[in-house]
Design a protein around this motif. Sequence first.
Motif, PDB file in Angstrom:
ATOM      1  N   LEU A  49      -6.415 -14.950  35.206  1.00 12.15           N
ATOM      2  CA  LEU A  49      -7.418 -15.264  34.037  1.00 12.15           C
ATOM      3  C   LEU A  49      -8.639 -14.422  34.182  1.00 12.15           C
ATOM      4  CD1 LEU A  49      -8.720 -17.211  32.111  1.00 12.15           C
ATOM      5  CD2 LEU A  49      -9.322 -18.677  33.534  1.00 12.15           C
ATOM      6  N   THR A  50      -9.001 -13.839  35.381  1.00 13.59           N
ATOM      7  CA  THR A  50     -10.172 -12.889  35.586  1.00 13.59           C
ATOM      8  C   THR A  50      -9.805 -11.683  34.908  1.00 13.59           C
ATOM      9  OG1 THR A  50     -11.054 -14.070  37.385  1.00 13.59           O
ATOM     10  CG2 THR A  50     -11.752 -11.943  36.974  1.00 13.59           C
ATOM     11  N   GLU A 101     -18.521 -16.535  30.370  1.00 16.20           N
ATOM     12  CA  GLU A 101     -20.168 -16.020  30.415  1.00 16.20           C
ATOM     13  C   GLU A 101     -20.789 -15.787  31.868  1.00 16.20           C
ATOM     14  OE1 GLU A 101     -21.974 -18.350  26.682  1.00 16.20           O
ATOM     15  OE2 GLU A 101     -21.991 -19.625  28.479  1.00 16.20           O
ATOM     16  N   LYS A 102     -19.836 -16.088  32.850  1.00 13.22           N
ATOM     17  CA  LYS A 102     -20.235 -15.946  34.411  1.00 13.22           C
ATOM     18  C   LYS A 102     -19.925 -14.499  34.492  1.00 13.22           C
ATOM     19  CE  LYS A 102     -19.632 -17.540  38.915  1.00 13.22           C
ATOM     20  NZ  LYS A 102     -19.207 -18.513  39.840  1.00 13.22           N
ATOM     21  N   THR A 128     -19.082 -11.972  32.421  1.00  8.70           N
ATOM     22  CA  THR A 128     -19.237 -10.678  31.527  1.00  8.70           C
ATOM     23  C   THR A 128     -20.674 -11.146  30.894  1.00  8.70           C
ATOM     24  OG1 THR A 128     -18.419 -11.995  29.411  1.00  8.70           O
ATOM     25  CG2 THR A 128     -16.830 -10.752  30.956  1.00  8.70           C
ATOM     26  N   LYS A 129     -21.034 -10.054  29.888  1.00  8.76           N
ATOM     27  CA  LYS A 129     -22.382 -10.271  29.218  1.00  8.76           C
ATOM     28  C   LYS A 129     -22.430 -11.060  28.192  1.00  8.76           C
ATOM     29  CE  LYS A 129     -24.177  -5.820  31.315  1.00  8.76           C
ATOM     30  NZ  LYS A 129     -24.392  -4.528  30.905  1.00  8.76           N
ATOM     31  N   TYR A 130     -21.025 -11.327  27.611  1.00 11.03           N
ATOM     32  CA  TYR A 130     -20.572 -12.052  26.407  1.00 11.03           C
ATOM     33  C   TYR A 130     -21.334 -13.577  26.378  1.00 11.03           C
ATOM     34  CZ  TYR A 130     -18.214 -13.018  22.192  1.00 11.03           C
ATOM     35  OH  TYR A 130     -17.621 -13.192  20.750  1.00 11.03           O
ATOM     36  N   ARG A 131     -21.863 -13.886  25.331  1.00  9.09           N
ATOM     37  CA  ARG A 131     -22.486 -15.115  25.120  1.00  9.09           C
ATOM     38  C   ARG A 131     -22.109 -15.820  23.812  1.00  9.09           C
ATOM     39  NH1 ARG A 131     -22.683 -14.206  29.595  1.00  9.09           N
ATOM     40  NH2 ARG A 131     -24.590 -13.882  30.962  1.00  9.09           N
ATOM     41  N   PHE A 132     -21.586 -17.097  24.048  1.00  8.48           N
ATOM     42  CA  PHE A 132     -21.565 -18.005  22.717  1.00  8.48           C
ATOM     43  C   PHE A 132     -22.740 -18.643  22.345  1.00  8.48           C
ATOM     44  CE2 PHE A 132     -17.717 -17.491  25.431  1.00  8.48           C
ATOM     45  CZ  PHE A 132     -16.718 -17.022  24.412  1.00  8.48           C
ATOM     46  N   SER A 183     -13.966 -24.676  30.184  1.00  7.25           N
ATOM     47  CA  SER A 183     -13.936 -23.951  31.585  1.00  7.25           C
ATOM     48  C   SER A 183     -13.876 -22.490  31.174  1.00  7.25           C
ATOM     49  CB  SER A 183     -12.764 -24.531  32.285  1.00  7.25           C
ATOM     50  OG  SER A 183     -12.606 -23.709  33.499  1.00  7.25           O
ATOM     51  N   TRP A 184     -13.282 -22.061  30.488  1.00  7.15           N
ATOM     52  CA  TRP A 184     -13.070 -20.592  30.152  1.00  7.15           C
ATOM     53  C   TRP A 184     -14.171 -20.051  29.662  1.00  7.15           C
ATOM     54  CZ3 TRP A 184      -7.413 -19.066  27.752  1.00  7.15           C
ATOM     55  CH2 TRP A 184      -6.458 -19.587  28.494  1.00  7.15           C
ATOM     56  N   ILE A 185     -14.843 -20.680  28.814  1.00 11.19           N
ATOM     57  CA  ILE A 185     -15.971 -20.186  28.290  1.00 11.19           C
ATOM     58  C   ILE A 185     -17.165 -20.043  29.435  1.00 11.19           C
ATOM     59  CG2 ILE A 185     -18.140 -20.868  26.856  1.00 11.19           C
ATOM     60  CD1 ILE A 185     -15.932 -22.140  24.785  1.00 11.19           C
ATOM     61  N   ALA A 186     -17.224 -20.935  30.271  1.00  8.78           N
ATOM     62  CA  ALA A 186     -17.951 -20.880  31.574  1.00  8.78           C
ATOM     63  C   ALA A 186     -17.873 -19.675  32.299  1.00  8.78           C
ATOM     64  CB  ALA A 186     -18.036 -22.066  32.134  1.00  8.78           C
TER      65      ALA A 186
END
Length: 103
Positions: free
Chosen positions: A78-79, A32-33, A35-39, A26-29
């Motif tokens: 969290l945000t 990515e929503k 910020t520009k950070y991608r896993f 959930s945090w990863i989603a």
Amino acid sequence: MSEKYYRVKTAAKLIDPDFSSRTLYSWIAKIEKRTKYRFLRKTILRNGILVDQLLLTEEDIQLLRKLYRLRNKERKDLTAAIFTTFLSPEELSKRLLLEENIF
């Protein structure tokens, strides 16, 4: 030396033994929503079936540990914790300035 990659379930336990992989997904989603950070995502062959796999590096895990600490130990929203952890200082200051000017 090649880089190590971790599945989300393993990474969650490395961040904190009580941290659930479902929450980490959930945090990863959300990261990515917002910020520009991608896993890293890879499609792997498992038992003859193509499976999409989300893989985390040690650097990703360090950032997620910081996010976990901000969220669970310091009780930060969290945000706000995501912005603090995954935005550059310039992006963070722009974001904070924008939010200050919303009435």
